[in-house]
Scaffold this active site. Structure first.
Site, PDB file in Angstrom:
ATOM      1  N   HIS A  43       0.861  -1.191   0.000  1.00  0.00           N
ATOM      2  CA  HIS A  43       0.000   0.000   0.000  1.00  0.00           C
ATOM      3  C   HIS A  43       0.894   1.237   0.000  1.00  0.00           C
ATOM      4  CE1 HIS A  43      -3.939   1.936   1.628  1.00  0.00           C
ATOM      5  NE2 HIS A  43      -3.207   2.842   1.013  1.00  0.00           N
ATOM      6  N   GLU A  70      -2.680  -1.695  -3.099  1.00  0.00           N
ATOM      7  CA  GLU A  70      -3.734  -0.864  -2.528  1.00  0.00           C
ATOM      8  C   GLU A  70      -3.333   0.601  -2.581  1.00  0.00           C
ATOM      9  OE1 GLU A  70      -5.233  -3.931   1.010  1.00  0.00           O
ATOM     10  OE2 GLU A  70      -4.116  -2.116   1.524  1.00  0.00           O
ATOM     11  N   HIS A 190      -7.938  -5.070   7.765  1.00  0.00           N
ATOM     12  CA  HIS A 190      -7.673  -3.992   8.712  1.00  0.00           C
ATOM     13  C   HIS A 190      -7.915  -4.475  10.138  1.00  0.00           C
ATOM     14  CE1 HIS A 190      -7.065  -0.028  10.425  1.00  0.00           C
ATOM     15  NE2 HIS A 190      -6.653   0.364   9.220  1.00  0.00           N
ATOM     16  N   ASP A 191      -6.825  -4.572  10.887  1.00  0.00           N
ATOM     17  CA  ASP A 191      -6.836  -4.984  12.295  1.00  0.00           C
ATOM     18  C   ASP A 191      -7.238  -6.436  12.504  1.00  0.00           C
ATOM     19  OD1 ASP A 191      -5.922  -2.525  13.049  1.00  0.00           O
ATOM     20  OD2 ASP A 191      -7.860  -1.754  13.718  1.00  0.00           O
ATOM     21  N   HIS A 214      -0.070  -5.384   9.676  1.00  0.00           N
ATOM     22  CA  HIS A 214       0.463  -4.887  10.950  1.00  0.00           C
ATOM     23  C   HIS A 214       0.465  -5.966  12.029  1.00  0.00           C
ATOM     24  CE1 HIS A 214       1.465  -1.869  13.976  1.00  0.00           C
ATOM     25  NE2 HIS A 214       0.571  -2.443  14.741  1.00  0.00           N
TER      26      HIS A 214
END
Length: 237
Positions: A43, A70, A190-191, A214
């Site tokens: 990204h 992304e 995401h997360d 992450h």
């Protein structure tokens, strides 16, 4: 089985903190695929604070699974994507100063804008996906843009799950069913983490792919990259 695409942005963040080429994002991309990941995600952002545009070019020849790029489709980003022709482009409405992605597209307000970009990408043979919140009107709007897939923005689910609220999955399940009925493929990201991915997978129908960066890289600090990828693959069966 839902595919795992590993986002390697955080590898580039660590590299950039010191300069040079360690850790090497190209080698990490090779390794995550060797360890079983079915895709690599990057990204790039305009300030290149982690993945650089040059990295996108360097990775093209080594990603032999699925290559997912992304980003906000600003002209520089879109020119790069059309030149590289990755497997998939995921369009994300990032603000220039955003630390991380924090909202999906308003697919009603931006329908014509998205239609134009998606048409260009699909004409180049690139599968398209757009980042959306788990809101049924946004899913219906996404179907009208011509996109191949949506990527459900899963931060709200992750926060709810961490607090013990398993009902946080409900809007995602409803939106996934609707998206499938409308002919859209379903991605998510995401997360997502080892703590919450299995419950998500078990309750989201027709889930094709998750993109995780992450949390996966943080978990790998303790358990090792190969071990963590194996754990994700097991939970995604």
């Amino acid at each position: 089985m839902t595919k795992l695409s590993v986002n390697i942005n955080k590898i580039a963040t660590l590299r950039n903190a010191r300069g040079g080429s360690v850790p090497n994002v190209v080698q990490v991309a090779k390794d995550v695929q060797r360890f079983g990941a079915q895709g690599v995600t990057i990204h790039p952002r305009p300030d290149e604070r982690h993945i650089r545009y040059q990295d996108a070019y360097d990775l093209k020849s080594v990603v032999t699974t699925e290559y997912n790029i992304e980003g906000n489709p600003i002209p520089k980003f879109l020119d790069m994507v059309l030149e590289l022709k990755p497997t998939q482009v995921t369009l994300v409405p990032d603000a220039v100063d955003a630390i991380t992605s924090n909202a999906g597209w308003d697919t009603i307000q931006h329908k014509e804008y998205l239609q134009g970009i998606i048409s260009r990408c699909k004409n180049a043979g690139i599968r398209t996906s757009i980042f959306v919140d788990p809101v049924e009107t946004m899913i219906r709007g996404a179907a009208e843009t011509g996109t191949d897939r949506i990527e459900l923005y899963t931060e709200a689910y992750a926060e709810g799950f961490q607090k013990g609220n398993k009902k946080a999955i409900t809007p995602y399940a409803k939106c996934a069913e609707l998206a499938h009925e409308l002919g859209l493929g379903i991605n998510a990201g995401h997360d997502l983490s080892l703590a919450n991915i299995q419950y998500f997978k078990q309750n989201i129908p027709h889930l094709l792919e998750v993109s995780i960066g992450h949390a996966l890289i943080c978990e790998a600090i303790y358990e090792g990259l190969e071990n963590v990828i194996a754990e994700y693959l097991e939970k995604l069966k």
